[in-house]
Design a protein around this motif. Sequence first.
Motif, short mmCIF file in Angstrom:
data_model
loop_
_atom_site.label_atom_id
_atom_site.label_comp_id
_atom_site.label_asym_id
_atom_site.label_seq_id
_atom_site.Cartn_x
_atom_site.Cartn_y
_atom_site.Cartn_z
N THR A 1 0.78 -1.23 0.00
CA THR A 1 0.00 0.00 0.00
C THR A 1 0.82 1.29 0.00
O THR A 1 0.33 2.32 -0.46
N VAL A 2 2.04 1.26 0.53
CA VAL A 2 2.86 2.48 0.63
C VAL A 2 3.81 2.54 -0.57
O VAL A 2 4.65 1.65 -0.73
N PRO A 3 3.68 3.56 -1.41
CA PRO A 3 4.55 3.66 -2.59
C PRO A 3 6.02 3.83 -2.20
O PRO A 3 6.34 4.50 -1.23
N ASN A 4 6.90 3.20 -2.96
CA ASN A 4 8.35 3.30 -2.80
C ASN A 4 8.88 2.79 -1.46
O ASN A 4 9.98 3.14 -1.07
N LEU A 5 8.10 1.99 -0.76
CA LEU A 5 8.57 1.43 0.51
C LEU A 5 9.39 0.17 0.27
O LEU A 5 10.35 -0.09 0.98
N ALA A 6 9.02 -0.59 -0.75
CA ALA A 6 9.68 -1.88 -0.98
C ALA A 6 9.74 -2.18 -2.47
O ALA A 6 9.03 -1.59 -3.27
N ILE A 7 10.61 -3.13 -2.78
CA ILE A 7 10.66 -3.65 -4.15
C ILE A 7 10.34 -5.14 -4.07
O ILE A 7 10.53 -5.77 -3.03
N MET A 8 9.86 -5.66 -5.16
CA MET A 8 9.54 -7.07 -5.21
C MET A 8 10.51 -7.75 -6.18
O MET A 8 10.69 -7.30 -7.31
N SER A 9 11.14 -8.81 -5.70
CA SER A 9 12.03 -9.60 -6.53
C SER A 9 11.49 -11.02 -6.52
O SER A 9 11.55 -11.71 -5.50
N GLY A 10 10.94 -11.42 -7.65
CA GLY A 10 10.26 -12.71 -7.69
C GLY A 10 8.98 -12.61 -6.88
O GLY A 10 8.11 -11.80 -7.17
N ARG A 11 8.89 -13.42 -5.83
CA ARG A 11 7.72 -13.38 -4.95
C ARG A 11 8.05 -12.76 -3.60
O ARG A 11 7.23 -12.79 -2.69
N LYS A 12 9.24 -12.22 -3.46
CA LYS A 12 9.70 -11.73 -2.17
C LYS A 12 9.84 -10.22 -2.17
O LYS A 12 10.38 -9.64 -3.10
N LEU B 1 11.06 3.03 5.40
CA LEU B 1 10.22 2.52 6.50
C LEU B 1 10.36 3.43 7.71
O LEU B 1 9.37 3.76 8.36
N LYS B 2 11.58 3.84 8.02
CA LYS B 2 11.81 4.74 9.16
C LYS B 2 11.05 6.05 8.96
O LYS B 2 10.38 6.53 9.87
N ARG B 3 11.14 6.63 7.77
CA ARG B 3 10.42 7.88 7.49
C ARG B 3 8.92 7.68 7.59
O ARG B 3 8.20 8.54 8.11
N PHE B 4 8.42 6.54 7.11
CA PHE B 4 6.99 6.26 7.20
C PHE B 4 6.55 6.16 8.66
O PHE B 4 5.53 6.74 9.04
N LEU B 5 7.30 5.44 9.45
CA LEU B 5 6.93 5.25 10.86
C LEU B 5 7.03 6.55 11.66
O LEU B 5 6.33 6.73 12.65
N GLU B 6 7.90 7.47 11.21
CA GLU B 6 8.00 8.77 11.86
C GLU B 6 6.95 9.75 11.35
O GLU B 6 6.87 10.88 11.84
N GLY B 7 6.15 9.35 10.37
CA GLY B 7 5.09 10.19 9.85
C GLY B 7 5.52 11.18 8.79
O GLY B 7 4.81 12.13 8.51
#
Length: 69
Positions: A42-53, A61-67
Amino acid sequence: MNDIATTIFTVEEVKLPQMLSIKEASKVVNLPEHYLRRLCKTVPNLAIMSGRKYYINMGQLKRFLEGQI
């Protein structure tokens, strides 16, 4: 030719983001894996997907959790 041999090349230092799997990130930030998996979707640019992982960018993630995102 001598000028080429004596030329010093400068290499810029490149900072790469720390990328962790959901399982690894869960242990670091003490959040449930299912919550992090949902954030990856749901959060853009938080993660990348490689295969199924998913691999989470820990800086994002730190910036997201800090708001900040």
